[in-house]
Design an enzyme around this catalytic site. Structure first.
Site, mmCIF file in Angstrom:
data_model
loop_
_atom_site.group_PDB
_atom_site.id
_atom_site.type_symbol
_atom_site.label_atom_id
_atom_site.label_comp_id
_atom_site.label_asym_id
_atom_site.label_seq_id
_atom_site.Cartn_x
_atom_site.Cartn_y
_atom_site.Cartn_z
ATOM 1 N N LYS A 275 37.322 -63.500 -0.743
ATOM 2 C CA LYS A 275 36.037 -63.310 -1.428
ATOM 3 C C LYS A 275 35.320 -62.139 -0.747
ATOM 4 C CE LYS A 275 31.884 -64.590 -0.956
ATOM 5 N NZ LYS A 275 31.344 -63.336 -1.469
ATOM 6 N N GLU B 33 33.024 -64.651 13.106
ATOM 7 C CA GLU B 33 32.507 -63.522 13.896
ATOM 8 C C GLU B 33 31.159 -63.134 13.310
ATOM 9 O OE1 GLU B 33 33.646 -62.604 16.799
ATOM 10 O OE2 GLU B 33 34.943 -64.312 16.414
ATOM 11 N N CYS C 220 27.808 -54.552 13.763
ATOM 12 C CA CYS C 220 27.503 -55.705 14.603
ATOM 13 C C CYS C 220 27.423 -55.267 16.059
ATOM 14 C CB CYS C 220 28.570 -56.767 14.425
ATOM 15 S SG CYS C 220 30.212 -56.156 14.758
HETATM 16 N N1 LIG Z 1 31.116 -59.957 14.961
HETATM 17 C C1 LIG Z 1 31.747 -59.127 14.146
HETATM 18 O O1 LIG Z 1 32.916 -58.794 14.353
HETATM 19 C C2 LIG Z 1 31.020 -58.573 12.957
HETATM 20 C C3 LIG Z 1 31.576 -57.485 12.276
HETATM 21 C C4 LIG Z 1 30.906 -56.971 11.175
HETATM 22 C C5 LIG Z 1 29.697 -57.519 10.780
HETATM 23 N N2 LIG Z 1 29.172 -58.548 11.466
HETATM 24 C C6 LIG Z 1 27.880 -59.108 11.078
HETATM 25 O O2 LIG Z 1 27.820 -59.221 9.652
HETATM 26 C C7 LIG Z 1 26.476 -59.119 9.215
HETATM 27 C C8 LIG Z 1 26.400 -58.107 8.105
HETATM 28 O O3 LIG Z 1 27.249 -58.442 7.085
HETATM 29 P P1 LIG Z 1 26.774 -59.174 5.749
HETATM 30 O O4 LIG Z 1 25.408 -58.723 5.389
HETATM 31 O O5 LIG Z 1 27.870 -58.979 4.763
HETATM 32 O O6 LIG Z 1 26.709 -60.672 6.226
HETATM 33 P P2 LIG Z 1 26.462 -61.982 5.337
HETATM 34 O O7 LIG Z 1 26.518 -63.134 6.251
HETATM 35 O O8 LIG Z 1 25.278 -61.841 4.473
HETATM 36 O O9 LIG Z 1 27.712 -61.996 4.356
HETATM 37 C C9 LIG Z 1 29.043 -62.020 4.850
HETATM 38 C C10 LIG Z 1 29.943 -62.569 3.770
HETATM 39 O O10 LIG Z 1 29.608 -63.926 3.538
HETATM 40 C C11 LIG Z 1 29.486 -64.149 2.147
HETATM 41 N N3 LIG Z 1 28.631 -65.318 1.926
HETATM 42 C C12 LIG Z 1 27.287 -65.372 1.743
HETATM 43 N N4 LIG Z 1 26.900 -66.660 1.612
HETATM 44 C C13 LIG Z 1 28.009 -67.434 1.732
HETATM 45 C C14 LIG Z 1 28.247 -68.831 1.700
HETATM 46 N N5 LIG Z 1 27.268 -69.721 1.536
HETATM 47 N N6 LIG Z 1 29.521 -69.266 1.838
HETATM 48 C C15 LIG Z 1 30.532 -68.377 2.036
HETATM 49 N N7 LIG Z 1 30.354 -67.044 2.080
HETATM 50 C C16 LIG Z 1 29.114 -66.579 1.929
HETATM 51 C C17 LIG Z 1 28.985 -62.826 1.630
HETATM 52 O O11 LIG Z 1 29.201 -62.709 0.246
HETATM 53 C C18 LIG Z 1 29.810 -61.852 2.436
HETATM 54 O O12 LIG Z 1 31.096 -61.700 1.872
HETATM 55 C C19 LIG Z 1 25.683 -58.713 10.441
HETATM 56 O O13 LIG Z 1 25.059 -59.840 10.968
HETATM 57 C C20 LIG Z 1 26.756 -58.187 11.395
HETATM 58 O O14 LIG Z 1 26.389 -58.231 12.743
HETATM 59 C C21 LIG Z 1 29.812 -59.101 12.537
HETATM 60 N N1 LIG Z 2 34.394 -53.104 15.802
HETATM 61 C C1 LIG Z 2 33.250 -52.274 15.496
HETATM 62 C C2 LIG Z 2 32.098 -53.066 14.974
HETATM 63 C C3 LIG Z 2 32.399 -54.053 13.880
HETATM 64 C C4 LIG Z 2 31.152 -54.679 13.376
HETATM 65 O O1 LIG Z 2 30.379 -54.212 12.655
HETATM 66 C C5 LIG Z 2 32.805 -51.516 16.730
HETATM 67 O O2 LIG Z 2 33.324 -51.748 17.806
HETATM 68 O O3 LIG Z 2 31.903 -50.688 16.609
#
Ligand SMILES: NC(=O)c1ccc[n+]([C@@H]2O[C@H](COP(=O)([O-])OP(=O)(O)OC[C@H]3O[C@@H](n4cnc5c(N)ncnc54)[C@H](O)[C@@H]3O)[C@@H](O)[C@H]2O)c1
Ligand SMILES: N[C@@H](CCC=O)C(=O)O
Length: 522
Positions: free
Chosen positions: A213, A294, A328
């Site tokens: 998804k 994550e 992130c």
């Molecule tokens: N730790 C990591 O490796 C990492 C990497 C990239 C992004 N992020 C984090 O992601 C966030 C940004 O991404 P975003 O805005 O897409 O996050 P989000 O949590 O809004 O959405 C992430 C995904 O979850 C889905 N989603 C939303 N509600 C849901 C539900 N109830 N059940 C299942 N899926 C659902 C969304 O459609 C999307 O595909 C930031 O907080 C960022 O720090 C973390």
């Molecule tokens: N792996 C990426 C961050 C992924 C999350 O947004 C970095 O190391 O900058």
């Protein structure tokens, strides 16, 4: 077929140098090609069926709101159920496909993606608002994930040779890593190719089948990946592409009794929701669901008075404003010791003010944020910041027919301020003053998150101490806190940053497998 012995050792995909005119032109040509194909309609992929729905997700260019990238079919619960049944059926045959054969699909996919690298990047430039280098790095990371996890599956499939069990007389013992079942893969939009590809291919090469998804703001690039996997001949039903509402389809699948695991990357709020819902046992469910989550970060850089201050300032700006702070890993905080505070702040402000904001397809260093919701949220945080710190750069909207925001710097911000504690996920940097390096580290550690951090110092004793005391999953010394490389910097965070899955590392595939011991009497 590739085996552990004949496959070349993993190396990272090189980045493209866009200061070379021919590379810049190649990307411009790819953007023109992708533009000619914009506005298409995309179906769901459920097994071999392509399903067009009346309901659509309209993906737009965040840098030019009038440009439609594509119209993507949208699954409801009935279609999600059909996809689940299809994935369950496909699992019965896919789990018996030898690991080397599964890995071969990935090797082929990596090669094709490499050949079309700029096309993938161009689509991300238009759909997610990345500049050339950020999009190129995203595609390179996607290729890296595919190559790395293919090799990892080959290694795991021969674990008896690499980690032999203790031998005893009269028995032959074996340990194998077998797949879990059907997984729901839920990636974010901010690394719309790399993270989507990494999460999906890791699950699939381990022998699972998945319901993918994608994020609703970047479903077209996810579709391009799914189409690539189809082109390399991946059997139907192994990856099912079902864009849909998180609340409707996401919750339905998270709570589904046949879901074996959920692999999620995204915000803390949604990650915690998935973790909570997945912990409930649905009627008919015979396992504990595995959740790989994550989540967000409130990452930062600590600078002491012995550091190379210019390098520190450059790293602070690169970490805070790369891809508009929408990583992130973004360094949205900086803590600087008071004896060099003014000097570093001045350098940071100067570098920030030099950043140009503009249309990603023109390769402006800073582009738009992803959508109206993010735009409003970030501007609201900037207003909060005006009450919590001293505004030194930016502070509002920027020009353009998209979601453009000025790179914004606040200084003299208290460690407990909201802009120091809450993930803004936009181009906003908060700087705080510390009386010494130990206090600076304590301020850095004062967060519920724990994803990335950097420590700038030239003092070896302090660096040794910082390596122990700075509490985060990815800690860097004397460099920016973004830009982890697959295989080099396995990536994942502590505390509310998630389950520390270490994507791109040697433990990752274990999350999608279960170890089976067989013991045979001789
Ligand atoms: N730790 C990591 O490796 C990492 C990497 C990239 C992004 N992020 C984090 O992601 C966030 C940004 O991404 P975003 O805005 O897409 O996050 P989000 O949590 O809004 O959405 C992430 C995904 O979850 C889905 N989603 C939303 N509600 C849901 C539900 N109830 N059940 C299942 N899926 C659902 C969304 O459609 C999307 O595909 C930031 O907080 C960022 O720090 C973390
Ligand atoms: N792996 C990426 C961050 C992924 C999350 O947004 C970095 O190391 O900058």
């Amino acid at each position: 077929m590739n085996t552990l012995t004949n496959v070349k050792p993993f190396v990272n995909e090189p980045f493209t140098d866009f200061s070379k005119e021919e590379n810049k032109q190649a990307m411009e040509a790819a953007i023109a090609k992708v533009k000619a194909e914009l506005g298409r309609e995309y179906p769901l992929h459920i097994g071999s069926k392509k399903v067009m729905t009346d309901a659509r997700i309209v993906s737009i260019n965040p840098g030019d709101k009038d440009e439609v990238i594509g119209r993507v079919s949208k699954a409801d619960q009935a279609l999600a159920e059909e996809a689940m049944q299809t994935a369950l059926q496909a699992f019965e045959s896919w789990k018996r496909v030898p690991a080397a054969e599964r890995a071969d699909y990935l090797f082929k996919a990596a090669e094709l993606m490499r050949q079309r690298k700029h096309e993938f990047s161009a689509l991300m430039i238009l759909e997610s608002g990345k500049n050339y280098a950020e999009a190129d790095a995203d595609t390179a990371e996607a290729i890296d994930f595919i190559e790395f996890y293919a090799r990892e599956m080959l290694r795991l499939s021969r674990i008896n040779e690499t980690q032999p069990l203790t031998k005893i007389a009269g028995e032959t013992n074996n340990l194998t890593y077998i797949p879990l079942g059907v997984g729901v893969v839920i990636p974010p939009w901010n690394f719309p190719l790399a993270i989507c590809v990494g999460m999906t291919t890791a699950a699939v090469v381990s022998g699972n089948t998945v319901l993918l998804k994608p994020a609703s703001t970047t479903p077209v690039i996810a579709h391009k990946f799914v189409a690539l996997m189809e082109e390399v001949g991946l059997p139907a039903g192994v990856i099912n592409y079902i864009p849909g509402s998180g609340a409707e389809v996401g919750d339905y699948l998270t709570t589904h009794p046949k879901t074996r695991f959920v692999s999620f990357t995204g915000s803390k709020e949604i990650g915690l929701r998935i973790n909570r819902l997945a912990a409930e046992t649905a009627p008919g469910q015979i396992w504990i669901k595995r959740v790989v989550a994550e989540m967000g970060g409130k990452d930062g850089i600590v600078v002491d008075e012995t550091a190379d201050l210019q390098a520190a300032a450059q790293a602070i700006v690169a970490s805070a404003f790369g891809f508009q702070g929408q990583k992130c890993s973004a360094g949205s905080r900086a803590f600087i010791v008071e004896s060099v505070y003014d000097e570093v702040v001045e350098k940071v402000v100067e570098l920030t003010k030099a950043l140009q904001v503009g249309l990603p397809e023109t390769n402006a260093p800073v582009g738009p944020v992803i959508d109206q919701g993010s735009y409003d949220k970030i501007l609201n945080y900037i207003e909060i910041g005006k009450t919590e710190g001293k505004l030194l750069a930016g502070g509002g909207k920027a020009e353009g027919n998209g979601y453009y925001i000025e790179p914004t710097v606040f200084a003299d911000v208290d460690g407990k301020a909201r802009i120091m504690q809450e993930e803004i996920f936009g181009p906003v940097l908060a700087i705080g003053k510390a009386k010494d390096w130990k206090e600076a580290i304590a301020l850095y550690n004062d967060t519920e998150f724990g994803l990335t951090g950097a420590f700038f110092s030239s003092d070896e004793d302090r660096i040794e101490e910082a390596l122990e005391t700075v509490h985060c999953g990815n800690l860097y010394i004397n460099r920016k806190c973004t830009g982890a490389l697959v295989g080099v910097h396995p990536f994942g965070g502590f505390n509310m940053s998630g389950t520390d899955s270490k994507a791109g590392g040697y433990d990752y595939l274990l999350l999608f497998t279960q170890a089976k011991l067989t013991s045979r009497k001789n």
